[in-house]
Write a protein that holds these residues in place. Structure first.
Motif, short mmCIF file in Angstrom:
data_model
loop_
_atom_site.label_atom_id
_atom_site.label_comp_id
_atom_site.label_asym_id
_atom_site.label_seq_id
_atom_site.Cartn_x
_atom_site.Cartn_y
_atom_site.Cartn_z
N PRO A 214 0.79 -1.22 0.10
CA PRO A 214 -0.08 0.09 -0.07
C PRO A 214 0.91 1.34 0.02
O PRO A 214 1.87 1.16 0.52
CB PRO A 214 -0.92 -0.10 1.23
CG PRO A 214 0.06 -1.07 2.22
CD PRO A 214 0.81 -2.11 1.28
N GLY A 215 0.52 2.24 -0.57
CA GLY A 215 0.94 3.60 -0.78
C GLY A 215 2.00 3.62 -1.66
O GLY A 215 2.04 2.77 -2.56
N ASP A 216 2.26 4.93 -2.15
CA ASP A 216 3.39 5.22 -3.15
C ASP A 216 4.34 6.14 -2.93
O ASP A 216 4.51 6.74 -1.98
CB ASP A 216 2.48 5.90 -4.36
CG ASP A 216 1.77 7.11 -3.92
OD1 ASP A 216 1.81 7.58 -2.72
OD2 ASP A 216 0.98 7.56 -4.79
N PHE A 217 5.21 6.47 -3.96
CA PHE A 217 6.37 7.47 -3.60
C PHE A 217 6.80 7.70 -5.12
O PHE A 217 6.68 7.06 -5.96
CB PHE A 217 7.46 6.78 -2.55
CG PHE A 217 8.10 5.46 -3.41
CD1 PHE A 217 9.17 5.44 -3.85
CD2 PHE A 217 7.33 4.13 -3.19
CE1 PHE A 217 9.74 4.44 -4.69
CE2 PHE A 217 7.94 3.04 -3.73
CZ PHE A 217 9.30 3.11 -4.60
N CYS A 218 7.80 8.70 -5.17
CA CYS A 218 8.34 9.38 -6.28
C CYS A 218 9.74 8.43 -6.28
O CYS A 218 10.44 8.28 -5.52
CB CYS A 218 8.64 10.75 -6.37
SG CYS A 218 7.14 11.52 -6.22
N SER A 219 9.95 7.99 -7.57
CA SER A 219 11.15 6.97 -7.69
C SER A 219 11.80 7.40 -8.74
O SER A 219 11.34 7.51 -9.98
CB SER A 219 10.53 5.46 -8.16
OG SER A 219 11.57 4.47 -8.14
#
Length: 291
Positions: A214-219
């Motif tokens: 779950p969740g996200d981020f800038c990669s």
């Protein structure tokens, strides 16, 4: 602490020097702070951009000090644009953001005795160019034990190269709605890679969500097995080339636990920074944002 007073006075006056008039000051010191400023004098009283000016200040300390550390934070129109930390016992040079100029600071002669009075004089060089908008500058210091000396907040509004004190009404204008550019903020060191996609990702990043997490981020992309090391403020998790797309492209992620199970969830979450947490996936812990 004489360096602390000097840095505070110089930085505060650097903002005032960009304009004609005086800035608004607010004491944000906490209970138990160990230093106080008694007097400040800027000469000339109305500094001119592009010309040097001096600051005379005096203050006292109530604790013996062997070392000092300071932090300067600047926000423009509510957006953090600059942050700088330094050693109060060593000379320092601060290049202000947005073309505001340069402040050269002399270091204190440490140690400093309890109850010592300090008298200081400094010269500031300020560039002619200065941006418009509302500035809020927070300058705080701590001693060798991490205890606070003082905290001061400076607020003023720049318009057409002049300052308007917050208590004065501004002309009615139709503002242009904009946001701070993510790449600019990364360049200024305000925030690094691996941020929250809701705040926007850099031009070299993708907003990603790992399958099963779950969740996200800038990669950012993993280039030759190397990931960018600049991370958001407060993050201590390690950037690793840990992700791969179905087409074979590799991307970077913040690893908060090298193995599973996560032994201390609170400690692991703290590595991920504000509004993020450490989540298990394929034998490791991975930082993602919770919103």
């Amino acid at each position: 602490h004489n360096s602390i007073f000097m840095k505070f006075l110089v930085i505060a006056s650097a903002f005032a020097a960009l304009v004609t008039g005086q800035a608004t000051w607010k004491d944000c010191s906490t209970t138990g702070s160990h230093a106080s400023v008694k007097n400040i004098k800027i000469s000339p009283a109305q500094p001119v951009k592009g010309q040097p000016f001096t600051i005379d200040g005096s203050g006292t300390v109530n604790k013996a000090t062997t070392s000092t550390a300071y932090q300067l934070k600047i926000a423009l129109n509510g957006i953090p644009v600059f942050s700088h930390k330094g050693d109060g016992c060593s000379p320092d040079t601060i290049n202000l953001p947005l073309g505001m100029g340069t402040i050269k600071l002399g270091g204190a002669t440490c140690p400093i005795a309890k109850g010592a009075s300090v008298a200081l004089t400094q010269t500031v060089e300020v560039a002619k160019a200065s941006p418009n908008g509302k500035f809020v500058s927070t300058f705080s210091t701590t001693d060798q034990d991490g205890e606070p000396d003082f905290c001061v907040e400076i607020s003023f509004t720049m318009q057409d190269g002049q300052m308007v004190e917050e208590r004065m009404p501004l002309p009615s204008v139709m503002p242009l709605t904009v946001t701070m550019d993510k790449d600019f903020l990364m360049k200024m060191g305000v925030n690094g890679h691996y941020g929250d996609p809701k705040d926007g990702c850099g031009s070299d990043e993708q907003a990603v969500q790992v399958q099963g997490v779950p969740g996200d981020f800038c990669s950012p992309a993993c280039t030759a097995g190397v990931c960018p090391k600049d991370v958001p403020t407060g993050v201590t998790a390690k950037p690793e080339c840990a992700l791969q797309t179905t087409t074979g492209s590799k991307y970077c992620a913040l690893i908060c636990s090298p193995s599973l199970p996560i032994m201390n969830q609170m400690v692991a979450d703290a590595q991920c920074g504000t509004n993020a947490s450490c989540k298990p996936i394929s034998g490791v812990g991975l930082c993602t944002y919770n919103d």
